[in-house]
Write a protein that holds these residues in place. Structure first.
Motif, mmCIF file in Angstrom:
data_model
loop_
_atom_site.group_PDB
_atom_site.id
_atom_site.type_symbol
_atom_site.label_atom_id
_atom_site.label_comp_id
_atom_site.label_asym_id
_atom_site.label_seq_id
_atom_site.Cartn_x
_atom_site.Cartn_y
_atom_site.Cartn_z
ATOM 1 N N ALA A 315 69.633 11.932 36.865
ATOM 2 C CA ALA A 315 69.191 12.532 38.183
ATOM 3 C C ALA A 315 70.903 13.112 38.580
ATOM 4 O O ALA A 315 72.225 12.856 38.255
ATOM 5 N N CYS A 316 70.641 13.996 39.853
ATOM 6 C CA CYS A 316 72.247 14.822 40.009
ATOM 7 C C CYS A 316 72.343 14.251 41.803
ATOM 8 O O CYS A 316 71.482 14.706 42.962
ATOM 9 N N ASN A 317 72.874 13.828 42.335
ATOM 10 C CA ASN A 317 73.291 12.975 43.352
ATOM 11 C C ASN A 317 74.904 14.309 44.192
ATOM 12 O O ASN A 317 75.938 13.547 43.371
ATOM 13 N N VAL A 318 74.352 14.661 45.253
ATOM 14 C CA VAL A 318 76.035 15.341 46.057
ATOM 15 C C VAL A 318 76.005 14.487 47.008
ATOM 16 O O VAL A 318 75.243 14.551 47.971
ATOM 17 N N PHE A 319 77.665 14.213 47.399
ATOM 18 C CA PHE A 319 77.871 14.038 48.559
ATOM 19 C C PHE A 319 79.322 14.272 49.283
ATOM 20 O O PHE A 319 79.990 15.055 48.578
ATOM 21 N N ALA A 320 79.241 14.173 50.611
ATOM 22 C CA ALA A 320 80.346 14.723 51.324
ATOM 23 C C ALA A 320 81.963 14.079 51.485
ATOM 24 O O ALA A 320 82.659 14.244 51.935
ATOM 25 N N LEU A 321 81.133 12.502 50.942
ATOM 26 C CA LEU A 321 82.464 12.055 50.121
ATOM 27 C C LEU A 321 83.088 11.763 49.546
ATOM 28 O O LEU A 321 81.858 10.944 48.443
ATOM 29 N N VAL A 322 84.413 11.962 48.847
ATOM 30 C CA VAL A 322 84.887 11.323 47.370
ATOM 31 C C VAL A 322 84.824 9.779 47.385
ATOM 32 O O VAL A 322 85.450 9.202 47.980
ATOM 33 N N THR A 323 84.355 9.787 46.284
ATOM 34 C CA THR A 323 84.316 8.646 46.127
ATOM 35 C C THR A 323 85.135 7.592 44.407
ATOM 36 O O THR A 323 84.691 8.604 43.034
ATOM 37 N N GLY A 324 85.069 6.626 44.142
ATOM 38 C CA GLY A 324 85.736 6.163 42.953
ATOM 39 C C GLY A 324 84.516 4.988 42.315
ATOM 40 O O GLY A 324 83.287 4.973 42.593
ATOM 41 N N GLU A 325 84.752 3.884 41.932
ATOM 42 C CA GLU A 325 84.191 3.350 40.779
ATOM 43 C C GLU A 325 83.718 2.295 42.002
ATOM 44 O O GLU A 325 83.098 0.825 41.689
ATOM 45 N N GLU A 326 84.928 1.653 43.167
ATOM 46 C CA GLU A 326 84.100 1.574 44.165
ATOM 47 C C GLU A 326 82.704 1.063 44.934
ATOM 48 O O GLU A 326 82.594 -0.716 45.429
ATOM 49 N N HIS A 327 82.156 1.996 44.190
ATOM 50 C CA HIS A 327 80.455 2.324 45.098
ATOM 51 C C HIS A 327 79.237 1.759 43.887
ATOM 52 O O HIS A 327 79.068 2.112 44.042
ATOM 53 N N LEU A 328 79.841 1.971 42.529
ATOM 54 C CA LEU A 328 79.075 1.785 41.574
ATOM 55 C C LEU A 328 77.999 0.531 42.088
ATOM 56 O O LEU A 328 78.772 -0.450 41.983
ATOM 57 N N VAL A 329 76.324 0.373 41.303
ATOM 58 C CA VAL A 329 75.971 -0.448 41.699
ATOM 59 C C VAL A 329 74.947 -0.136 40.569
ATOM 60 O O VAL A 329 75.179 1.252 39.437
ATOM 61 N N SER A 330 74.431 -1.427 39.815
ATOM 62 C CA SER A 330 73.299 -1.236 38.354
ATOM 63 C C SER A 330 72.278 -1.570 39.151
ATOM 64 O O SER A 330 72.119 -2.791 39.657
ATOM 65 N N PRO A 331 71.128 -1.272 39.870
ATOM 66 C CA PRO A 331 69.608 -1.286 40.235
ATOM 67 C C PRO A 331 68.853 -2.183 39.152
ATOM 68 O O PRO A 331 68.790 -2.190 38.593
ATOM 69 N N ASN A 332 67.772 -3.083 39.465
ATOM 70 C CA ASN A 332 67.136 -3.735 39.316
ATOM 71 C C ASN A 332 65.570 -3.149 39.407
ATOM 72 O O ASN A 332 65.323 -1.876 39.674
ATOM 73 N N GLY A 333 65.691 -2.832 37.978
ATOM 74 C CA GLY A 333 64.043 -2.407 37.499
ATOM 75 C C GLY A 333 64.122 -0.777 36.395
ATOM 76 O O GLY A 333 63.858 -0.549 35.857
#
Length: 505
Positions: A315-333
């Protein structure tokens, strides 16, 4: 010395610091803290959230698996990076991804052909570990080869011995290779590099695979008079410590590798790829069209996805907002691996004016630690200023203003960065920013204008007129030590400036 609004005026404006401002009919100058004449929309910070459910659906339904097909010639070029899904919808040939591919690859095809000859990497045979072993070579032994994602190419080795070292050396010649599958495929008459008949195939992958992915049992009749193909002694070897991908020019690594994805807001695009290609993902961010609310792409996240223990896609996801590890998630499944986040390098210091915060609520000045307000006439006064006042800003609490802060004259001004832009001579750069021309209302803002100054010369001029916050961009060429400024404003046609970025193209 910062200028402060009187207490009575501040109290009258307390209700205006929300995302939408109350309509007022006034043309008072910004230096007096007067409200804008119209409703002003702030940038929606919580909008355009990445849809993780779509990512999970794609990971569970997409089929990117491949291998060395029966009858396919050996040592073909490594396939180029292609898009396999867009925003949760799996693509197919002719499905309309040409524009995105052009964004990833540019005007000329990418140089991704690594199937035959590349400069050898500094990797030894001992740097590989065996992941699984194959069956023996008895008359009734049967096995299967890998059918998995990240297939690159294959070669045929000498039939005289089960030559593991030769297969690993082949991987060492292919830049993306981190895994090989070595096996015999009988009843498929091929020749080794010396022209001798051989059944020993070495398939290279950019993804590590396990024995549960050995699903190609052969069974095709390729040569008249011979029986169907069958496979024996299918073993797998993986590079113990794959080298980290090179950081693309114009970007900085923010985090990774980690086993989680970022769910940051302000998502601009989400695609799946057939390979873990950091440069292609960076190119997609670089060439992503500006969002009218958020501007250009400033950050991307690339990662590997496994489903039920089997690698399924990238996956390649692009954003207009620079983010760090504060938004990291591990989806179920699904399982996320090798997740890396890269921020686009902003060559301009303090393009949002946020370093200026010299009061509790309202103040302004011609000079900050990072900006100078320049008046180009002997009679001008405060024609370019920086305000600390959240009501005026598009993002955060500070903003630049072009036009006399007190409306006591009508000359334009220039906000000029105190720090020279350290560019690469000859390289192109994009200047991105937002402008609001609503302060005095439609009648007085009709003549609002602004221009980007690059080394004292106007790079582009806009007769903008009356409008709410709007994105602008232009392209400049670096000389190695460049002076940036933004010029305009003519009270009462005020221009507020915010969120300025300078990115390498």
């Amino acid at each position: 010395m910062p200028q402060f609004i009187n207490l009575l005026c501040l109290l009258s404006l307390a209700s205006l610091a929300s995302a939408r401002l109350v309509e007022r009919d006034t043309t008072r100058a910004p230096g007096f803290g007067s409200p804008r004449a119209v409703v002003v929309e702030k940038q929606p910070q919580d909008a355009a959230q990445l849809d993780i459910n779509k990512l999970i659906t794609v990971a569970k339904t997409i089929d990117q698996a491949a291998g060395a097909e029966d009858g396919a010639p050996p040592s073909t070029d490594v396939p180029e990076t292609v898009i396999t899904a867009v925003d949760g919808s799996i693509t197919s040939a002719g499905s309309g991804t040409d524009g995105l591919l052009q964004a990833m690859h540019g005007d000329t095809p990418p140089d991704l052909s690594t199937g035959s000859v590349l400069q050898r990497r500094a990797i030894a045979v001992g740097d590989y570990d065996q992941v699984f072993v194959g069956t023996g070579t008895g008359p009734n032994d049967r096995d299967a080869s890998i059918n998995g994602i990240g297939y690159l190419t294959y070669t045929v080795l000498s039939n005289g011995t089960y030559d593991i070292n030769a297969c690993l050396n082949f991987c060492d010649l292919i830049g993306p290779c981190i895994f090989v599958n070595l096996y015999y495929e009988f009843n498929n008459v091929l020749t080794d590099p010396n022209g001798h008949p051989s059944n020993l195939k070495c398939a290279a992958y950019s993804e590590v695979h396990s024995a549960i992915e050995k699903t190609n049992f052969g069974g095709q009749t390729l040569i008249p008079g011979l029986g169907p193909t069958y496979i024996q002694q299918s073993g797998g070897w993986a590079l113990r410590s794959p080298p980290a991908p090179a950081t693309p020019d114009g970007y900085d690594l923010v985090f990774g590798p980690v086993n989680a994805l970022t769910s940051s807001p302000q998502a601009l695009n989400s695609v799946n790829l057939n390979t873990y290609d950091v440069q292609a993902c960076a190119n997609l961010c670089t060439r992503q069209a500006a969002d009218p609310r958020f501007g250009l792409c400033k950050f991307f996240n690339i990662y590997r996805i496994s489903n039920d223990g089997i690698p399924s896609t990238y996956a390649c996801n692009v954003f207009a907002l620079v983010t760090g590890e504060e938004h990291l998630v591990s989806p179920n499944g699904i399982v996320i691996r090798d997740s890396r986040g890269y921020a686009r390098t902003n060559f301009l210091v303090d393009g949002g004016f946020e370093a200026y915060a010299d009061c509790d609520w309202f103040c302004f000045t011609e000079h900050t630690a990072n900006w100078d307000g320049i008046t180009n006439t002997t009679v001008g006064f405060m024609d370019a200023t920086v305000f600390y006042y959240e009501t005026y800003a598009y993002v955060g609490h500070s903003v630049g203003l072009l036009g006399s802060a007190y409306a006591n004259e009508y000359y334009p001004g220039t906000l000029q960065s105190k720090h020279a832009i350290q560019t690469i001579p000859g390289k192109s750069y994009v200047v991105s920013f937002f402008v609001d021309n609503t302060f005095s209302g439609a009648q007085f803002e009709v003549d609002a204008w602004h221009e980007v100054m690059w080394n004292g010369v106007a790079a582009q001029t806009w007769q903008a007129g009356y409008h709410d916050w709007k994105h602008y961009q232009t392209t400049v060429v670096g000389t190695g030590n460049d002076i940036f400024g933004i010029h305009g404003g003519k009270a009462p046609a005020y221009s507020f400036i915010d969120e300025i970025y300078i990115f390498q193209l």
